[in-house]
Design a protein around this motif. Structure first.
Motif, PDB file in Angstrom:
ATOM      1  N   PHE A   4       0.879  -1.166   0.000  1.00 32.61           N
ATOM      2  CA  PHE A   4       0.000   0.000   0.000  1.00 32.61           C
ATOM      3  C   PHE A   4       0.918   1.217   0.000  1.00 32.61           C
ATOM      4  N   THR A   5       0.726   2.079  -1.025  1.00 31.64           N
ATOM      5  CA  THR A   5       1.662   3.185  -1.237  1.00 31.64           C
ATOM      6  C   THR A   5       0.932   4.518  -1.232  1.00 31.64           C
ATOM      7  N   ILE A   6       1.395   5.435  -0.403  1.00 34.43           N
ATOM      8  CA  ILE A   6       0.898   6.822  -0.443  1.00 34.43           C
ATOM      9  C   ILE A   6       2.127   7.706  -0.573  1.00 34.43           C
ATOM     10  N   GLY A   7       2.230   8.387  -1.700  1.00 36.96           N
ATOM     11  CA  GLY A   7       3.435   9.183  -1.952  1.00 36.96           C
ATOM     12  C   GLY A   7       4.649   8.282  -1.923  1.00 36.96           C
ATOM     13  N   PHE A  13       3.161  -6.155   2.944  1.00 39.52           N
ATOM     14  CA  PHE A  13       2.495  -7.168   3.765  1.00 39.52           C
ATOM     15  C   PHE A  13       2.074  -8.334   2.870  1.00 39.52           C
ATOM     16  N   ARG A  14       1.611  -9.370   3.533  1.00 38.66           N
ATOM     17  CA  ARG A  14       1.060 -10.506   2.790  1.00 38.66           C
ATOM     18  C   ARG A  14      -0.423 -10.572   3.138  1.00 38.66           C
ATOM     19  N   ASP A  15      -1.290 -10.573   2.131  1.00 38.62           N
ATOM     20  CA  ASP A  15      -2.717 -10.634   2.441  1.00 38.62           C
ATOM     21  C   ASP A  15      -3.176 -12.091   2.448  1.00 38.62           C
ATOM     22  N   ARG A  16      -4.149 -12.327   3.327  1.00 37.63           N
ATOM     23  CA  ARG A  16      -4.578 -13.711   3.554  1.00 37.63           C
ATOM     24  C   ARG A  16      -6.051 -13.861   3.185  1.00 37.63           C
ATOM     25  N   ILE A  17      -6.388 -15.018   2.649  1.00 34.16           N
ATOM     26  CA  ILE A  17      -7.787 -15.274   2.289  1.00 34.16           C
ATOM     27  C   ILE A  17      -8.638 -15.367   3.539  1.00 34.16           C
ATOM     28  N   GLN A  18      -8.120 -16.109   4.511  1.00 36.15           N
ATOM     29  CA  GLN A  18      -8.885 -16.289   5.739  1.00 36.15           C
ATOM     30  C   GLN A  18      -8.937 -14.967   6.514  1.00 36.15           C
ATOM     31  N   GLY A  19     -10.139 -14.515   6.788  1.00 38.49           N
ATOM     32  CA  GLY A  19     -10.302 -13.261   7.537  1.00 38.49           C
ATOM     33  C   GLY A  19     -10.506 -12.053   6.655  1.00 38.49           C
ATOM     34  N   SER A  20     -10.375 -12.211   5.355  1.00 39.53           N
ATOM     35  CA  SER A  20     -10.606 -11.088   4.440  1.00 39.53           C
ATOM     36  C   SER A  20     -12.049 -11.103   3.950  1.00 39.53           C
ATOM     37  N   SER A  21     -12.578  -9.923   3.654  1.00 39.64           N
ATOM     38  CA  SER A  21     -13.973  -9.870   3.188  1.00 39.64           C
ATOM     39  C   SER A  21     -14.203  -8.603   2.372  1.00 39.64           C
ATOM     40  N   GLN A  22     -15.311  -8.607   1.643  1.00 39.86           N
ATOM     41  CA  GLN A  22     -15.699  -7.440   0.855  1.00 39.86           C
ATOM     42  C   GLN A  22     -17.099  -7.012   1.244  1.00 39.86           C
ATOM     43  N   GLY A  23     -17.382  -5.733   1.079  1.00 42.32           N
ATOM     44  CA  GLY A  23     -18.738  -5.246   1.331  1.00 42.32           C
ATOM     45  C   GLY A  23     -19.101  -4.204   0.289  1.00 42.32           C
ATOM     46  N   VAL A  24     -20.351  -4.170  -0.063  1.00 34.19           N
ATOM     47  CA  VAL A  24     -20.814  -3.193  -1.049  1.00 34.19           C
ATOM     48  C   VAL A  24     -21.807  -2.259  -0.385  1.00 34.19           C
ATOM     49  N   ALA A  25     -21.492  -0.980  -0.425  1.00 33.66           N
ATOM     50  CA  ALA A  25     -22.421   0.052   0.045  1.00 33.66           C
ATOM     51  C   ALA A  25     -22.287   1.201  -0.950  1.00 33.66           C
ATOM     52  N   ASP A  66     -14.654  13.008   1.917  1.00 36.63           N
ATOM     53  CA  ASP A  66     -13.869  14.095   2.489  1.00 36.63           C
ATOM     54  C   ASP A  66     -12.862  13.516   3.471  1.00 36.63           C
ATOM     55  N   VAL A  67     -11.602  13.711   3.199  1.00 37.12           N
ATOM     56  CA  VAL A  67     -10.559  13.300   4.133  1.00 37.12           C
ATOM     57  C   VAL A  67     -10.376  14.432   5.136  1.00 37.12           C
ATOM     58  N   VAL A  68     -10.658  14.148   6.394  1.00 35.49           N
ATOM     59  CA  VAL A  68     -10.573  15.189   7.420  1.00 35.49           C
ATOM     60  C   VAL A  68      -9.266  15.082   8.189  1.00 35.49           C
ATOM     61  N   ASN A  69      -8.849  13.859   8.466  1.00 35.15           N
ATOM     62  CA  ASN A  69      -7.603  13.680   9.211  1.00 35.15           C
ATOM     63  C   ASN A  69      -6.902  12.421   8.706  1.00 35.15           C
ATOM     64  N   GLY A  70      -5.713  12.585   8.183  1.00 34.24           N
ATOM     65  CA  GLY A  70      -4.980  11.433   7.667  1.00 34.24           C
ATOM     66  C   GLY A  70      -4.502  11.693   6.254  1.00 34.24           C
ATOM     67  N   PRO A  71      -3.694  10.755   5.739  1.00 36.51           N
ATOM     68  CA  PRO A  71      -3.047  10.998   4.442  1.00 36.51           C
ATOM     69  C   PRO A  71      -3.944  10.795   3.225  1.00 36.51           C
ATOM     70  N   GLY A  72      -5.090  10.131   3.383  1.00 31.21           N
ATOM     71  CA  GLY A  72      -6.001   9.973   2.245  1.00 31.21           C
ATOM     72  C   GLY A  72      -5.682   8.774   1.388  1.00 31.21           C
ATOM     73  N   SER A  73      -5.865   8.924   0.083  1.00 34.00           N
ATOM     74  CA  SER A  73      -5.843   7.753  -0.799  1.00 34.00           C
ATOM     75  C   SER A  73      -4.432   7.349  -1.213  1.00 34.00           C
ATOM     76  N   GLY A  74      -4.304   6.056  -1.526  1.00 36.91           N
ATOM     77  CA  GLY A  74      -3.045   5.510  -2.013  1.00 36.91           C
ATOM     78  C   GLY A  74      -3.312   4.366  -2.971  1.00 36.91           C
ATOM     79  N   THR A  75      -2.245   3.712  -3.396  1.00 37.67           N
ATOM     80  CA  THR A  75      -2.383   2.597  -4.340  1.00 37.67           C
ATOM     81  C   THR A  75      -2.244   1.277  -3.588  1.00 37.67           C
ATOM     82  N   LEU A  76      -3.262   0.479  -3.705  1.00 36.16           N
ATOM     83  CA  LEU A  76      -3.248  -0.831  -3.045  1.00 36.16           C
ATOM     84  C   LEU A  76      -2.988  -1.915  -4.094  1.00 36.16           C
ATOM     85  N   VAL A  77      -1.946  -2.667  -3.870  1.00 34.14           N
ATOM     86  CA  VAL A  77      -1.654  -3.822  -4.730  1.00 34.14           C
ATOM     87  C   VAL A  77      -1.729  -5.064  -3.847  1.00 34.14           C
ATOM     88  N   CYS A  78      -2.705  -5.909  -4.148  1.00 34.34           N
ATOM     89  CA  CYS A  78      -2.853  -7.109  -3.322  1.00 34.34           C
ATOM     90  C   CYS A  78      -3.184  -8.292  -4.233  1.00 34.34           C
TER      91      CYS A  78
END
Lengths: 115, 371
Positions: A4-7, A13-25, A66-78
């Motif tokens: 995960f890269t911001i600037g 990290f290594r992402d794992r199938i177990q414990g990962s999930s997706q949600g649509v809203a 709206d990003v109020v506090n924190g670095p905001g968006s980055g590039t996720l490669v998983c």
């Protein structure tokens, strides 16, 4: 390895199938169970968390974040692919030998991306 | 799903030019009827020592770099601490609020001040210049207005009585002339005329993609009137200066006919010209009740349209601008509206602006004011 890269900030990290999930809203959410290889990557990923954000959903059209506090968006490669995302929370669930950590990272997905 | 819009919200609050680092939230409002802008900033610690209110406070805020602009420029007037959770609300007002607090201690005779009469702009400038905290740099050229010389027929009606605040004085002048004096977000004091709705190109458009949950509108005929009747200053011998304008609408009929007349009555002692009780012209100088009546009519002989629109947009908008509210499908409104109130807030939920709008009536020409 996933990243995960911001600037110039890259957490690895290594992402794992177990414990990962997706949600649509109004905005797609991706929860990744991640294995962080060492303490520096944990610290880097901590600094990538956007702790406060607001989501506006107009009566018509796309949502706005709206990003109020924190670095905001980055590039996720998983393992699911590459997308733009905001890391909104990070929980270290388990401490492992050799300074490894098992954590849960929640992302908001910003791109058209249907893995 | 197309890429989403991600914005970085910024809010910079300065007290006496010192940037505060513990701002929790900020919100503000500018409205024409209220006169001066207000602002509320919540911080963890007070930036000023006890008793040091009246500090200069500015808020620059926006959700993008290009819209990080001054949203408020005024004075800290009240501090409201909360014990738990710890926080302090800084309650602020534009400097025009001082006009509501200052009043002359002596009667001010109009003829002594303006022996040759004065325009409405000159009277507004004079009232503002009397308020010590506002300085004395205002001139008639700073304001829009009718430019009609007033006070030549019945100067005593223009006397400024002791105890009447400068703001009340300005409101009397505004009422007679159908103008509104108000202070913008950056502290400038402006006057605008808002009657009916504008027929020029709207300054901006709000559609479904701009509006958030909570958007509401209304259309009503409860306040609709088919006649405007204006009463000016009362000349003892000739009676009051009078004016009227009659219109017609589908459900009330014609205001020309006394049996179907629904009059909207309007009075101001600062209107010196018009008709006498026999409907003959008074041929006086000053504001003409007939002209005022003709201008009021399209603002009452109409369907009253109002809307309150929360939006994520962070444009530099304010009262006096016109907006095409393109929401016919959801709000039954698809027409130009006046912005009469503009609120903004920066909280942990991001940036939200709320527009208060009014419309209806016949189209009127207008020039967009500064915001």
């Amino acid at each position: 390895m996933s990243t995960f890269t911001i600037g110039g900030m890259v957490s690895t990290f290594r992402d794992r199938i177990q414990g990962s999930s997706q949600g649509v809203a109004d905005i797609w959410e991706l929860t990744l169970s991640v294995l962080l290889p060492d303490e520096p990557n944990w610290i880097t990923m901590l600094s990538q968390v956007t702790t406060k954000h607001g989501i506006h959903v107009p009566l018509g059209g796309q949502a706005i974040i709206d990003v109020v506090n924190g670095p905001g968006s980055g590039t996720l490669v998983c393992g699911l692919g590459t997308t733009t995302a905001i890391l909104t929370s990070l929980n270290r669930n388990e401490y492992l030998p050799r300074h490894q950590s098992l954590a849960t990272a929640q992302f908001l997905i910003l791109d058209a991306w249907v893995p | 799903m197309p890429p989403l819009l991600v914005r970085q919200v910024t809010c910079e609050v300065r007290v006496n030019d010192v940037l505060l680092t513990d701002v929790i939230s900020a919100k503000g409002e500018v409205q024409v009827d209220g006169g001066w802008p207000t602002c509320s900033v919540v911080v963890r610690d007070s930036p000023v020592s006890a008793g040091a209110t009246d500090a200069h406070l500015t808020v620059d805020a926006g959700a993008t770099v290009t819209t990080l602009v001054t949203r408020f420029n005024g004075r800290l007037r009240k501090i409201k601490p909360t014990g738990f959770p710890r926080g302090i609300e800084l309650s602020c007002m534009g400097t025009l609020a001082y006009a509501n607090e200052w009043a002359p201690d002596l009667d001010l005779e109009f003829e002594d001040l303006f022996p040759d009469g004065a325009t409405d702009q000159e009277l507004v400038a004079h009232a503002l210049n009397m308020v010590p905290q506002l300085g004395s740099g205002f001139s008639a050229g700073d304001f829009s207005g009718r430019g009609v010389v007033l006070g030549l027929e019945m100067p005593e009606a223009f006397n400024w009585n002791k105890g009447t605040s400068a703001w009340s004085r300005i409101q009397e002048i505004d009422k007679a002339t159908l103008y509104r004096t108000y202070q913008t977000r950056d502290g400038s004091i402006k006057r605008v005329k808002m009657i009916g709705h504008p027929n020029s190109t709207p300054d901006f458009t709000l559609g479904p993609a701009d509006c958030l949950e909570g958007s509401v509108g209304s259309r009503d005929t409860e306040r609709t009137r088919n006649a405007a009747v204006v009463e000016g200053v009362n000349y003892a011998k000739d009676g009051p200066a009078r004016g009227f304008a009659y219109g017609a609408n589908a459900f009330q009929g014609s205001g020309d006919d006394p049996t179907t007349r629904y009059p909207s009555k309007y009075s101001s002692n600062l209107i010196e010209n018009g008709l006498d009780p026999d409907d003959d012209p008074l041929d006086n100088l000053g504001l003409d009740a007939m002209v005022i009546a003709a201008e009021i009519l399209p603002d009452v002989n109409k369907e009253f349209v109002e809307a309150t629109i929360p939006s994520w947009r962070d444009d530099v908008h304010g009262p006096g601008l016109t907006c095409l509210l393109d929401m016919l499908d959801r709000l039954k409104i698809g027409e130009p509206m006046w912005v009469v109130r503009y609120q903004w807030e920066v909280t942990e939920k991001g940036w939200i602006a709320t527009y208060g709008m009014t419309g209806g009536g016949l189209p009127q020409t207008y020039t967009p004011p500064e915001v």
